[in-house]
Design a protein around this motif. Structure first.
Motif, short mmCIF file in Angstrom:
data_model
loop_
_atom_site.label_atom_id
_atom_site.label_comp_id
_atom_site.label_asym_id
_atom_site.label_seq_id
_atom_site.Cartn_x
_atom_site.Cartn_y
_atom_site.Cartn_z
N LEU A 173 0.83 -1.20 0.00
CA LEU A 173 0.00 0.00 0.00
C LEU A 173 0.87 1.25 0.00
N ALA A 174 0.52 2.22 -0.85
CA ALA A 174 1.25 3.49 -0.88
C ALA A 174 0.99 4.27 0.41
N ASP A 175 1.93 5.13 0.75
CA ASP A 175 1.85 5.86 2.01
C ASP A 175 0.70 6.86 2.03
N THR A 176 0.37 7.42 0.89
CA THR A 176 -0.67 8.45 0.83
C THR A 176 -1.87 7.93 0.04
N GLN A 177 -3.03 8.49 0.35
CA GLN A 177 -4.25 8.19 -0.38
C GLN A 177 -4.76 9.45 -1.06
N ASP A 178 -5.38 9.28 -2.21
CA ASP A 178 -5.91 10.41 -2.97
C ASP A 178 -7.37 10.62 -2.59
N THR A 179 -7.73 11.87 -2.34
CA THR A 179 -9.10 12.24 -1.98
C THR A 179 -9.52 13.45 -2.80
N TYR A 180 -10.70 13.39 -3.38
CA TYR A 180 -11.23 14.55 -4.08
C TYR A 180 -12.75 14.56 -3.98
N THR A 181 -13.35 15.69 -4.32
CA THR A 181 -14.80 15.86 -4.27
C THR A 181 -15.29 16.40 -5.60
N TRP A 182 -16.55 16.17 -5.88
CA TRP A 182 -17.16 16.76 -7.06
C TRP A 182 -18.67 16.85 -6.84
N GLU A 183 -19.33 17.66 -7.65
CA GLU A 183 -20.76 17.90 -7.51
C GLU A 183 -21.52 17.32 -8.70
N GLY A 184 -22.70 16.78 -8.40
CA GLY A 184 -23.56 16.25 -9.44
C GLY A 184 -25.01 16.55 -9.15
N PRO A 185 -25.88 16.42 -10.13
CA PRO A 185 -27.30 16.71 -9.94
C PRO A 185 -27.97 15.66 -9.06
N THR A 186 -29.09 16.04 -8.47
CA THR A 186 -29.82 15.11 -7.59
C THR A 186 -30.68 14.12 -8.36
N ASN A 187 -31.03 14.44 -9.60
CA ASN A 187 -31.90 13.56 -10.38
C ASN A 187 -31.07 12.52 -11.14
N ILE A 188 -30.51 11.58 -10.42
CA ILE A 188 -29.70 10.52 -11.03
C ILE A 188 -30.59 9.69 -11.94
N ASP A 189 -30.15 9.52 -13.18
CA ASP A 189 -30.91 8.79 -14.20
C ASP A 189 -32.28 9.44 -14.43
N GLY A 190 -32.37 10.75 -14.18
CA GLY A 190 -33.60 11.48 -14.43
C GLY A 190 -34.64 11.36 -13.33
N ARG A 191 -34.27 10.74 -12.19
CA ARG A 191 -35.22 10.58 -11.08
C ARG A 191 -34.60 11.10 -9.80
N VAL A 192 -35.43 11.77 -8.99
CA VAL A 192 -35.00 12.27 -7.68
C VAL A 192 -35.47 11.29 -6.62
N ARG A 193 -34.54 10.67 -5.91
CA ARG A 193 -34.90 9.75 -4.85
C ARG A 193 -35.39 10.51 -3.63
N HIS A 194 -36.17 9.80 -2.82
CA HIS A 194 -36.75 10.43 -1.63
C HIS A 194 -35.67 10.97 -0.70
N ALA A 195 -34.53 10.28 -0.61
CA ALA A 195 -33.47 10.70 0.31
C ALA A 195 -32.82 12.00 -0.12
N TYR A 196 -32.96 12.41 -1.39
CA TYR A 196 -32.28 13.60 -1.87
C TYR A 196 -33.23 14.78 -2.10
N GLU A 197 -34.47 14.65 -1.71
CA GLU A 197 -35.42 15.74 -1.88
C GLU A 197 -34.98 16.95 -1.05
N GLY A 198 -35.09 18.12 -1.65
CA GLY A 198 -34.71 19.34 -0.96
C GLY A 198 -33.26 19.73 -1.14
N ARG A 199 -32.44 18.86 -1.76
CA ARG A 199 -31.03 19.17 -2.00
C ARG A 199 -30.87 19.78 -3.39
#
Length: 425
Positions: A259-285
């Protein structure tokens, strides 16, 4: 640069055949009048070839940002320009491997992108391209990758359907990605869970012992980052098993993933309507914030920490240092007599009321049949191992000639490489 007549046509990159410089000697213009070849060393030219054939996202083939497969690095079809390879044969000889070496071949198990590969594509690869396979990227759901922990399943089953052939799966980089939508019960926003057994099987997979770099990419939402951190810490404690996978000189050498000493971490943003549908858990986001952690393992030789993996030979099945080859008696009749004595001593006869002699004869016949099958297998394996040893000894005796050959080639290429030290004749 002067052009060559009869330059080989550029078909699909996946169909490139092996075309070595030795085979093409005298069939191409050495471009001595071009500063690219007469002044620049080979290493700088390789950087130029790599830059010109690097894959990129095609702006004219964008993916929908709500698709399951949409993410950084995969927002459009990946494209590779190969026009450089059509300029002349000298360029072809030096640069024809770079498109495959740098390309990312993506495999999707469920909800795949339009440019995803499949086992049929892998089966069509030539030997040349199989040897130059760059990054193999597997996007897979948790339930499917857990099959890897099964004794009846192996890593190559995800990519190839034909019988194993040496060298048919040896990418330079292997990357496995678990997306947010690949976790168990992600639609219901359930807590993250991961079985360690398949990660252990991945680290121990014999198919990856010619792969220098192994990456595991885990993606989830930002508010589950603490759950992912617990899983990542647990994965870091999993150790790769050692295995004799390469020959160094005449001896099988142990390798393992570290295992390498360091790990890579990054973030990104995406829409809430995954595959064109908004799941109940993501309502209001307004958006979904993704958190991605990548762990990297490097293949190391436990006794040779500075050794390079790609330049070494894969080991065939070899006896361990403390295991001696089984002796085969040259006199079958004498061996058969010894076997009968061993059979009588170890497996005493069972006295049965009827057909005793017939039953014993059948049992002895089946035992002898299995024995001579094993004898033939042992003889064949001894012949194969002996041939491998003789081949390696021959290569060592030819070492000086190989050095002269490579030194002449590097000089012709204006390479910066030089042999250090002296090999005894």
């Amino acid at each position: 640069m002067a052009s060559d007549r009869g330059t080989p046509p550029m078909n699909a990159i996946a169909q490139l055949e092996t075309f070595s410089e030795h085979e093409a000697r005298g069939k191409y213009n050495d471009q001595a009048g071009s500063p690219l070849f007469s002044i620049l060393p080979r290493e700088l030219r390789d950087l130029i070839w790599a830059f010109a054939t690097a894959p990129y996202e095609d702006s004219e083939a964008k993916f929908e940002n709500t698709a399951y497969y949409y993410r950084p690095g995969h927002t459009a079809r990946l494209k590779t320009e190969t026009a450089l390879l059509l300029t002349c044969r000298r360029v072809w000889l030096e640069a024809n491997a770079f498109p495959m070496l740098q390309a990312e071949q993506s495999f999707y198990y469920y909800r795949g992108a339009p440019d995803g590969r499949d086992p049929e594509w892998m089966a069509r690869l030539t030997k040349h391209n199989s040897q130059n396979l760059g990054e193999l990227h597997l996007f897979i759901q948790m339930g499917t990758i857990e099959k890897l922990a099964s004794p009846t399943w192996c890593l190559r089953d995800y990519f190839l359907t034909h019988r194993p052939v040496r060298g048919d799966l040896q990418p330079r980089i292997f990357r496995l990605t678990i997306r947010h939508t690949d976790w168990w019960s992600w639609e219901n926003d359930q807590p993250l869970r991961l079985e360690d057994s398949w990660v252990k099987a991945l680290l121990d997979a014999p198919e990856l012992r010619s792969t220098p770099i192994l990456k595991l990419e885990l993606e989830t939402l930002d508010y589950k980052a603490d759950q992912l951190a617990v899983i990542v810490d647990r994965i870091k404690k999993i150790e790769s098993a050692e295995g004799a996978s390469h020959y160094v000189g005449n001896y099988p050498t142990m390798t393992r993933f570290e295992l390498a000493d360091t790990q890579d971490t990054y973030t990104w943003e995406g829409p809430t309507n995954i595959d064109g549908r908004v799941r109940h858990a993501y309502e209001g986001r307004a958006m979904l914030n993704y958190h991605v952690v990548t762990l990297t393992w490097n293949l190391r030789f436990t006794e040779l920490p500075h050794a390079s993996v790609p330049g070494l030979r894969r080991a065939s099945v070899a006896l361990s240092p403390d295991q001696k080859p089984l002796a085969v008696d040259e006199n079958p009749g004498r061996a058969e007599g010894r076997l009968r004595f061993w059979y009588s001593a170890i497996l005493p006869r069972r006295r049965e009321p009827r057909m005793t002699e017939w039953t014993e004869g059948i049992k002895r016949h089946h035992f002898m049949l299995r024995f001579w099958t094993q004898v033939r297998w042992i003889s064949r394996r001894q012949a194969e191992l002996g041939e491998a040893v003789r081949r390696r000894q021959f290569e060592e005796l030819c070492g000086a000639a190989l050095e002269r050959k490579w030194a002449a080639r590097w000089e012709a290429e204006r390479s910066l490489l030089r042999f250090v030290g002296h090999r005894p004749p």
